[in-house]
Design an enzyme around this catalytic site. Structure first.
Site, PDB file in Angstrom:
ATOM      1  N   HIS A 120     -90.318  45.293 -91.306  1.00 39.08           N
ATOM      2  CA  HIS A 120     -91.592  45.865 -91.722  1.00 39.08           C
ATOM      3  C   HIS A 120     -92.003  45.110 -92.980  1.00 39.08           C
ATOM      4  O   HIS A 120     -91.154  44.659 -93.735  1.00 39.08           O
ATOM      5  CB  HIS A 120     -91.442  47.349 -92.055  1.00 39.08           C
ATOM      6  CG  HIS A 120     -91.027  48.194 -90.911  1.00 39.08           C
ATOM      7  ND1 HIS A 120     -91.886  48.539 -89.895  1.00 39.08           N
ATOM      8  CD2 HIS A 120     -89.843  48.789 -90.613  1.00 39.08           C
ATOM      9  CE1 HIS A 120     -91.245  49.304 -89.019  1.00 39.08           C
ATOM     10  NE2 HIS A 120     -90.006  49.451 -89.427  1.00 39.08           N
ATOM     11  N   GLU A 180     -83.179  50.723 -75.981  1.00 38.24           N
ATOM     12  CA  GLU A 180     -82.458  51.898 -76.377  1.00 38.24           C
ATOM     13  C   GLU A 180     -83.238  53.128 -75.920  1.00 38.24           C
ATOM     14  O   GLU A 180     -84.457  53.197 -76.088  1.00 38.24           O
ATOM     15  CB  GLU A 180     -82.230  51.938 -77.904  1.00 38.24           C
ATOM     16  CG  GLU A 180     -83.522  51.772 -78.700  1.00 38.24           C
ATOM     17  CD  GLU A 180     -83.287  51.657 -80.215  1.00 38.24           C
ATOM     18  OE1 GLU A 180     -83.935  50.840 -80.843  1.00 38.24           O
ATOM     19  OE2 GLU A 180     -82.422  52.441 -80.703  1.00 38.24           O
ATOM     20  N   ASP A 225     -79.835  45.763 -85.231  1.00 38.02           N
ATOM     21  CA  ASP A 225     -81.024  46.624 -85.276  1.00 38.02           C
ATOM     22  C   ASP A 225     -82.053  46.012 -86.228  1.00 38.02           C
ATOM     23  O   ASP A 225     -82.668  46.708 -87.051  1.00 38.02           O
ATOM     24  CB  ASP A 225     -80.670  48.055 -85.711  1.00 38.02           C
ATOM     25  CG  ASP A 225     -81.847  49.023 -85.481  1.00 38.02           C
ATOM     26  OD1 ASP A 225     -81.752  50.198 -85.915  1.00 38.02           O
ATOM     27  OD2 ASP A 225     -82.864  48.591 -84.914  1.00 38.02           O
ATOM     28  N   PHE A 272     -88.238  42.268 -82.259  1.00 36.52           N
ATOM     29  CA  PHE A 272     -89.030  41.095 -82.621  1.00 36.52           C
ATOM     30  C   PHE A 272     -90.529  41.406 -82.595  1.00 36.52           C
ATOM     31  O   PHE A 272     -91.363  40.542 -82.787  1.00 36.52           O
ATOM     32  CB  PHE A 272     -88.679  39.899 -81.728  1.00 36.52           C
ATOM     33  CG  PHE A 272     -87.391  39.192 -82.107  1.00 36.52           C
ATOM     34  CD1 PHE A 272     -86.850  38.226 -81.271  1.00 36.52           C
ATOM     35  CD2 PHE A 272     -86.727  39.483 -83.291  1.00 36.52           C
ATOM     36  CE1 PHE A 272     -85.679  37.553 -81.619  1.00 36.52           C
ATOM     37  CE2 PHE A 272     -85.549  38.823 -83.647  1.00 36.52           C
ATOM     38  CZ  PHE A 272     -85.029  37.862 -82.802  1.00 36.52           C
ATOM     39  N   ASN A 284     -89.582  49.300 -77.982  1.00 35.45           N
ATOM     40  CA  ASN A 284     -90.618  50.050 -78.709  1.00 35.45           C
ATOM     41  C   ASN A 284     -91.672  49.140 -79.325  1.00 35.45           C
ATOM     42  O   ASN A 284     -91.967  49.193 -80.524  1.00 35.45           O
ATOM     43  CB  ASN A 284     -89.996  50.975 -79.768  1.00 35.45           C
ATOM     44  CG  ASN A 284     -89.174  50.204 -80.787  1.00 35.45           C
ATOM     45  OD1 ASN A 284     -88.700  49.103 -80.520  1.00 35.45           O
ATOM     46  ND2 ASN A 284     -89.023  50.784 -81.967  1.00 35.45           N
TER      47      ASN A 284
HETATM   48 ZN   LIG Z   1     -82.482  52.719 -82.671  1.00 37.68          ZN
END
Ligand SMILES: [Zn+2]
Length: 438
Positions: free
Chosen positions: A304, A136, A300, A55, A86
């Site tokens: 973008h 992850e 997943d 998100f 990330n």
């Molecule tokens: Zn991944």
């Protein structure tokens, strides 16, 4: 509240009574007391638990926010979404977790926050927070900002075992990538050729890179004595490697329904990690979803902007949106008879809830949270990016059939309602499923 005359995934027609956000009774001919929603015999499913979303907050609000991402989730029948680490800053310390937790206050749906592992992560403060899972964890993918080596992976598993926290793994061994494949792609330049040339991304991030990394991750997990969940498997071999060692794994709708043959249309919009695979491998993945070797579906969701994706292959970011279209695509697949509605319920709701220890999520049963989705299986429509609620104004599934929710309920409150004219969204009262008190 009473949801009356609903068809459950196993074909039973039932009424569902809801009290204080939980399912109180599932039965027939239940007495009305208070508000009643007539399901008109339509299909009622437990709200989906999406164990893998990005998100993008903090750090990348131009791509997505908790508000837009969770609205997209609600409109897609997802009532619990788990965010990956990330972001910027990455969620690798207690302070970063707190920052994200504050931003998640804007979520319409319930959520989980994963903690990440990097060379400079701060496990003491991180494990002090109600982590959904550790992951992850980017094992051996040195191409990414959060890639770690085998030793750090083993140490992280030890910490997670001690803390009793689940671990999810993004496993791709960059040493097995084919660098030369990328050069050829950039030489192709613009236009149709670029579309076809995007196939180079799959030639570059080889299937062997995933298979080898998944096998090593499972061996390490066995040695440490802490199970892992393998994120977004894209090859049947990786699925088998995980299943054979008693580990769980997930598949995304894009690896399940798209293959290298779709690059001609998608071009760099089809760039993702792990990449699309051959049509044969896609079909073999689908078989493993049907026969149960694949445990669950997770999106997943990695938005973008269109502008960011419109770039040479080696520069376009990896990732596609998916949180709003996963359940609709699977329901359309079931409608065609390739999957049962029961299996859709399992892989989108009950199994992810079980795998990650969400005791009150994923089932339409007494005592469970009233996380519910109502759909009319006969009301399929083409997926159009313009109809979706993510900030990402494109989708790799443009034009494919989807069966979208009529309404979505999170703990007894409608968070999405498309009955009558227009659409209505609920309040941003989503809560952290690990922090929520019993
Ligand atoms: Zn991944």
């Amino acid at each position: 509240m009473l949801v009356r005359d609903a068809t459950l995934a196993d074909g039973r027609v039932r009424d569902v009574r809801i009290r204080s956000g939980r399912i109180a009774t599932v039965g027939q001919h239940l007495q009305e007391d208070g508000e009643t929603i007539d399901a008109d015999g339509n299909l009622l499913l437990p709200g989906a638990v999406d164990a893998h979303v990005h998100f993008r907050q903090p750090g990348f609000p131009h791509k997505e926010t908790w508000a837009s991402g969770s609205a997209s989730a609600a409109a897609g029948g997802v009532t619990t979404a788990v965010d990956q680490p990330n972001t910027d800053p990455p969620t690798v310390s207690g302070a970063a977790f707190d920052q994200k937790s504050d931003l998640a206050g804007a979520s319409l749906v319930d959520f989980g926050i994963n903690g990440g592992v990097t060379p400079d992560w701060d496990p003491d403060s991180l494990f002090d927070r109600p982590l959904f899972a550790l992951g992850e964890v980017f094992l051996a993918d040195s191409t990414g900002e959060m890639g770690i080596d085998a030793d750090r992976f083993e140490a992280a598993l030890e910490r997670a075992r001690t803390a009793g926290v689940p671990v999810t793994v993004h496993a791709e061994d960059a040493d097995l990538f084919d660098e030369a494949a990328l050069d050829r792609a950039d030489e192709a330049g613009e236009g149709a050729a670029a579309g076809v040339a995007a196939d180079a991304w799959s030639a570059y991030r080889t299937a062997d890179a995933e298979i080898a990394a998944v096998e090593r991750a499972c061996e390490t997990a066995e040695a440490v004595g802490h199970p892992i969940h393998v994120a977004h498997t894209s090859t049947p071999e990786a699925v088998d490697a995980a299943a054979d060692r008693g580990m769980t794994c997930e598949v995304t709708p894009h690896h399940l329904l798209l293959s290298r043959e779709d690059y001609a249309e998608l071009g760099t919009f089809g760039r993702m990690n792990p990449p699309l695979r051959s049509e044969d491998r896609r079909e073999a993945l689908f078989e493993r979803l049907v026969d149960g070797r694949i445990d669950l579906v997770a999106t997943d969701h990695a938005p973008h902007t269109r502008a960011e994706k419109t770039a040479p292959l080696s520069e376009a970011p990896s990732g596609v949106p998916g949180v709003e279209t996963a359940l609709p695509l699977l329901l359309a697949t079931a409608r065609e008879g390739r999957l049962s509605y029961e299996r859709v319920r399992e892989v989108t709701a009950s199994t992810p809830a079980e795998v990650f220890g969400l005791g009150r999520k994923g089932r339409i049963a007494e005592g469970y949270d009233a996380d519910l989705v109502l759909v009319d299986p006969d009301a399929a429509r083409p997926i159009r990016a313009g109809d979706l609620h993510t900030k990402c104004d494109w989708t790799p599934f443009e034009g494919r059939e989807g069966v979208f929710p009529r309404w979505t309920m999170r703990r007894g409150e409608l968070v999405y309602d498309a009955r009558g004219d227009g659409e209505r969204f609920g309040d941003d009262d989503g809560r952290d499923v690990r922090a929520a008190s019993e």
